[in-house]
Design an enzyme around this catalytic site. Structure first.
Site, mmCIF file in Angstrom:
data_model
loop_
_atom_site.group_PDB
_atom_site.id
_atom_site.type_symbol
_atom_site.label_atom_id
_atom_site.label_comp_id
_atom_site.label_asym_id
_atom_site.label_seq_id
_atom_site.Cartn_x
_atom_site.Cartn_y
_atom_site.Cartn_z
ATOM 1 N N GLN A 64 0.837 -1.203 0.000
ATOM 2 C CA GLN A 64 0.000 0.000 0.000
ATOM 3 C C GLN A 64 0.870 1.250 0.000
ATOM 4 O O GLN A 64 1.301 1.692 -1.042
ATOM 5 C CB GLN A 64 -0.993 -0.061 1.151
ATOM 6 C CG GLN A 64 -2.034 -1.151 0.910
ATOM 7 C CD GLN A 64 -2.890 -1.457 2.131
ATOM 8 O OE1 GLN A 64 -3.113 -0.623 2.981
ATOM 9 N NE2 GLN A 64 -3.357 -2.685 2.217
ATOM 10 N N ASP A 65 1.152 1.828 1.173
ATOM 11 C CA ASP A 65 2.094 2.957 1.134
ATOM 12 C C ASP A 65 3.314 2.629 1.993
ATOM 13 O O ASP A 65 3.304 1.657 2.744
ATOM 14 C CB ASP A 65 1.437 4.294 1.489
ATOM 15 C CG ASP A 65 0.953 4.392 2.919
ATOM 16 O OD1 ASP A 65 0.711 5.514 3.373
ATOM 17 O OD2 ASP A 65 0.820 3.360 3.603
ATOM 18 N N PRO A 66 4.397 3.402 1.866
ATOM 19 C CA PRO A 66 5.638 3.036 2.549
ATOM 20 C C PRO A 66 5.505 3.102 4.072
ATOM 21 O O PRO A 66 4.624 3.769 4.616
ATOM 22 C CB PRO A 66 6.631 4.099 2.059
ATOM 23 C CG PRO A 66 6.027 4.681 0.829
ATOM 24 C CD PRO A 66 4.548 4.588 1.019
#
Length: 225
Positions: A64-66
């Site tokens: 998904q996101d970092p």
């Protein structure tokens, strides 16, 4: 046009890099890096592309996101820099790897070895503000990474897409609209909230290797320790 990628991704994504939304995204990101603490470091944002060339991709593991903590993210989904404690999702991935293939749990949770063998570790959003999960959502990254998924799915050679959790599984429509018979492995996300609802015991690593062998491709050496 500015050279963004040192490999075949440059040609594959050339049109995308010229689109208005991408220029707007670049301006947003430049401003964020100059005014906020952003992860990963700017030079690591495109690491998934630098490490796994388009032509070399065999498997895509979608994140998904970092990670939004210091020194964790380095541009590969789920991976952390050497010497950094394993975040919970990664810890569960490595536990499943041990249960599935008997690989010892490594000290370092750096997954570069996978990426170098054709496992593209792609987040759908490539940057994040420190301590603020999803803070760069809906700024253009999703459009860019959807285009990446679309370009991969358009290949004539089948690939294995690993979709853990609902947000990743929503990308199935991008994959299935193409004629190539890709293999899609779905399971709950490895986060502690859902790992016990079917991620543990899903044996993704051995399934991937069985499929690659069926396709007469070299299996992945998953063990990191």
């Amino acid at each position: 046009m500015k050279q963004v990628f040192p490999n075949d991704w440059q040609e594959i994504l050339a049109d995308e890099l010229e689109k208005t939304y991408y220029h707007t995204l670049r301006q947003f990101i430049a401003n964020e890096y100059s005014t906020q603490t952003i992860y990963p470091p700017m030079q690591d944002v495109m690491n998934a592309f630098y490490t796994t060339a388009y032509q070399d991709v065999k498997v895509i593991i979608l994140g998904q996101d970092p990670y939004h903590g210091p020194n964790q993210a380095h541009g590969l989904s789920f991976s952390v820099k050497p010497g950094i404690p394993h975040p919970p999702s990664l810890r569960n991935m490595l536990q499943e790897l041990q249960d599935d293939l008997g690989c010892p749990i490594p000290q370092d949770g750096t997954l570069t070895k996978w990426a170098e063998q054709g496992v593209m570790l792609l987040n759908t959003v490539l940057t994040v503000r420190a301590g603020q999960a999803n803070s760069h959502k809906d700024q253009g990254w999703e459009q860019f990474t959807d285009a990446v998924i679309d370009k991969l799915a358009a290949r004539e050679e089948p690939l294995i897409f690993v979709l853990w959790g609902k947000p990743a599984q929503r990308k199935k429509q991008l994959i299935c609209k193409h004629a190539t018979p890709h293999v899609i492995l779905e399971a709950p996300h490895p986060s502690p909230l859902s790992a016990y609802r079917g991620f543990f015991g899903s044996k993704p690593y051995s399934k991937i290797n069985q499929q690659l062998v069926e396709w007469d491709k070299r299996p992945i050496d998953w063990c990191l320790a």
